[in-house]
Design a protein around this motif. Structure first.
Motif, PDB file in Angstrom:
ATOM      1  N   THR A 137       0.847  -1.192   0.000  1.00 14.67           N
ATOM      2  CA  THR A 137       0.000   0.000   0.000  1.00 14.67           C
ATOM      3  C   THR A 137       0.881   1.241   0.000  1.00 14.67           C
ATOM      4  N   ARG A 138       0.252   2.374  -0.154  1.00 13.57           N
ATOM      5  CA  ARG A 138       0.995   3.627  -0.154  1.00 13.57           C
ATOM      6  C   ARG A 138       1.709   3.838   1.179  1.00 13.57           C
ATOM      7  N   ASP A 165      -5.391   2.580  -4.966  1.00  7.67           N
ATOM      8  CA  ASP A 165      -4.186   2.574  -4.140  1.00  7.67           C
ATOM      9  C   ASP A 165      -3.315   1.368  -4.472  1.00  7.67           C
ATOM     10  N   GLY A 166      -3.937   0.212  -4.696  1.00  7.79           N
ATOM     11  CA  GLY A 166      -3.175  -0.977  -5.050  1.00  7.79           C
ATOM     12  C   GLY A 166      -2.456  -0.824  -6.374  1.00  7.79           C
ATOM     13  N   SER A 176       0.384   1.784  -5.972  1.00 11.45           N
ATOM     14  CA  SER A 176       1.438   1.208  -5.148  1.00 11.45           C
ATOM     15  C   SER A 176       2.219   0.155  -5.927  1.00 11.45           C
TER      16      SER A 176
END
Length: 408
Positions: free
Chosen positions: A86-87, A360-361, A364
């Motif tokens: 993740t971020r 986000d995935g 990332s």
């Protein structure tokens, strides 16, 4: 016959014969029902078997389900750690040790003299002109003394008659000529010196491979760089995937990529005599397995390969089988990575999980970098088992219908 006829009536049809057609029809119906019940029983048993296999995880499939790979991490004695990419996680892993490859530094560019410099192993040709009548070096008929092929010793000196050993290593040919001129003038005041140099091993570098014309390259001056040597060797071979430059200088090894040299001129370091250059294909690789587009070993096609790059290289994932929420990257760290005071994983074997169904995935994954030896595993979707069961049941239904049609 008429009603009033005296002819006898035909005998009555026996009851068993009268009921014959209806009786045979009933028997046929009962047999059909029995066959149907038998087929239904087979169908039920087949479906039950498929459900049992699904419960046991024994249905045929090409890869594991995500939970099957990650469940071992929950055991107290497990040496496996699981980290969602993740971020928030990216800054932490950026400080972890790198794995799967030897790390070599590189030397920044520097400027040297554009002139040649004499080094041990070079050869000098001296011509000494003297017109004097009583010259120690010449005769009236031959007023030039030819001293050719004088090799510079390992100590950097040459021997000149009537002068002795003179240290010339580290000097330019012009500076060495002036030194010889001064030394000879003390003995032969009218002498004039001419000097020419032929480079030896100490003034050359070796191009070991990866270029069109490998071999020994003479350095024309003291400002000869890596890219100049590659150019002198005919350039990098076109069939090399992400070619790397390895510089061997004494007992030390330095390495970078050709692409880095092209993009950053300040990395085009100056060579010194005796250097060895090896141009070779990038040896780093990663693996892909499971419901991936291709299951194989893939070389790095650039210096930094992100998780999204890796997925593109392997041809994505199988649309009908893969679980986009369960893309796993398996990596093994050395024991030193989990030592006290080292920023690294909790355990030596690590599973990174990627969820490609969220923004986000995806972002990332673009900033998570693959390391040499990583395994990219596209896990199976849980729906694959359901589709398998339905396929088995559907196949059985088809067999039942076929058998029923043949029975009719």
């Amino acid at each position: 016959m008429g009603v009033g006829s005296n002819q006898p009536l035909p005998p009555p049809i026996p009851h068993c014969i009268q009921a014959g057609p209806n009786r045979f029809t009933g028997i046929k119906h009962k047999k059909a029902v029995a066959r149907h019940m038998k087929q239904v029983s087979k169908l039920f048993l087949t479906a039950l078997m498929a459900l049992t296999l699904a419960a046991c995880g024994s249905l045929p499939r090409g890869a594991a389900i995500e939970k099957e790979v990650t469940q071992d991490a929950t055991a107290p004695e497990s040496d496996i750690a699981v980290y969602p990419v993740t971020r928030a996680f990216l800054p932490s892993i950026a400080q972890w040790p790198r794995t799967g490859e030897a790390r070599h530094g590189w030397i920044g560019a520097s400027r040297g003299s554009n002139a040649q410099v004499i080094r041990p192993g070079d050869r000098l040709d001296l011509l000494v002109w003297d017109s004097g009548d009583n010259s120690l070096l010449t005769t009236p008929a031959q007023q030039v003394a030819n001293l050719s092929g004088i090799r510079v010793s390992e100590s950097g000196t040459i021997f000149v008659p009537y002068v002795g050993n003179i240290r010339v290593s580290g000097r330019t040919p012009g500076s060495a000529r002036s030194l010889l001129q001064r030394r000879l003038e003390a003995i032969v005041p009218s002498a004039q010196v001419q000097l020419a140099m032929t480079e030896g091993r100490g003034n050359s570098v070796d191009l070991v491979g990866g270029v069109s014309r490998p071999g020994n390259i003479l350095m024309p001056d003291n400002n000869f760089t890596v890219l100049a040597a590659i150019s002198a060797g005919g350039g990098v071979q076109n069939n090399l995937e992400n070619p790397q430059v390895k510089l061997l200088r004494g007992s030390k090894i330095y390495a970078t990529s050709v692409a880095e040299l092209y993009e950053n001129p300040h990395l085009d370091t100056r060579l010194i005599g005796g250097d060895k250059l090896i141009i070779e294909e990038d040896r780093r690789y990663f693996l892909s397995l499971g419901a991936a587009g291709r299951e194989a070993q893939f070389p790095f096609n650039r210096d930094d390969v992100s998780a999204l790059d890796a997925l593109a290289i392997i041809g994505g994932v199988n649309d009908s089988r893969a679980n986009p929420e369960g893309i796993l990257i398996l990596r093994e760290y050395p024991a030193s990575a989990i030592s006290a005071g080292v920023r690294g994983p909790r355990r030596t074997r690590v599973v990174f999980t990627l969820d490609l169904t969220t923004s986000d995935g995806l972002f990332s994954a673009r900033n998570f970098y693959i390391q040499s030896g990583d395994l990219v595993l596209a896990t199976e979707s849980p729906l694959t088992d359901t589709r398998t069961i339905l396929g088995i049941v559907g196949s059985v239904f088809g067999l039942v219908n076929t058998a029923g049609n043949l029975g009719n």
